[in-house]
Motif scaffolding. Sequence first.
Motif, PDB file in Angstrom:
ATOM      1  N   TYR A  85       0.861  -1.182   0.000  1.00  0.00           N
ATOM      2  CA  TYR A  85       0.000   0.000   0.000  1.00  0.00           C
ATOM      3  C   TYR A  85       0.895   1.229   0.000  1.00  0.00           C
ATOM      4  O   TYR A  85       1.867   1.296   0.748  1.00  0.00           O
ATOM      5  N   GLU A  96      -8.802  -0.695   5.366  1.00  0.00           N
ATOM      6  CA  GLU A  96      -8.509  -1.612   4.257  1.00  0.00           C
ATOM      7  C   GLU A  96      -8.280  -3.024   4.762  1.00  0.00           C
ATOM      8  O   GLU A  96      -8.779  -3.988   4.201  1.00  0.00           O
ATOM      9  N   LYS A  99     -11.492  -4.842   5.745  1.00  0.00           N
ATOM     10  CA  LYS A  99     -12.218  -5.407   4.600  1.00  0.00           C
ATOM     11  C   LYS A  99     -11.712  -6.811   4.273  1.00  0.00           C
ATOM     12  O   LYS A  99     -12.431  -7.615   3.691  1.00  0.00           O
TER      13      LYS A  99
END
Length: 104
Positions: A85, A96, A99
């Motif tokens: 990332y 994130e 998820k």
Amino acid sequence: MLIGAGLAACSSQADELEKQLQKAGYTNVSAEADYDTTTKNGKKKKKLDDYEATARAGSCSVEVEQDSGDNDYVIETVNGKDVSYTNLTASALITELGKQGVRC
């Protein structure tokens, strides 16, 4: 004198990476210059590779890398798991990862 100037530049970018990550909400941030050692003609030589930092995003440990002279940083691992990332804040990283079922 040039050596001292080079070292000052190295520590300056490491310090800037620490500040950048702290501003992005990471805690327990520690950054340093990472050097590769090469051997040429029987002589060992150190060459600046990049800057590396460790930090926390919530309860997750994070490893970050930043290339020399670059302002972008890449989150490479979270709790030992490889990720990739770029420039995520700590809260965006936690979202994130959530998820994906990873809790920080």
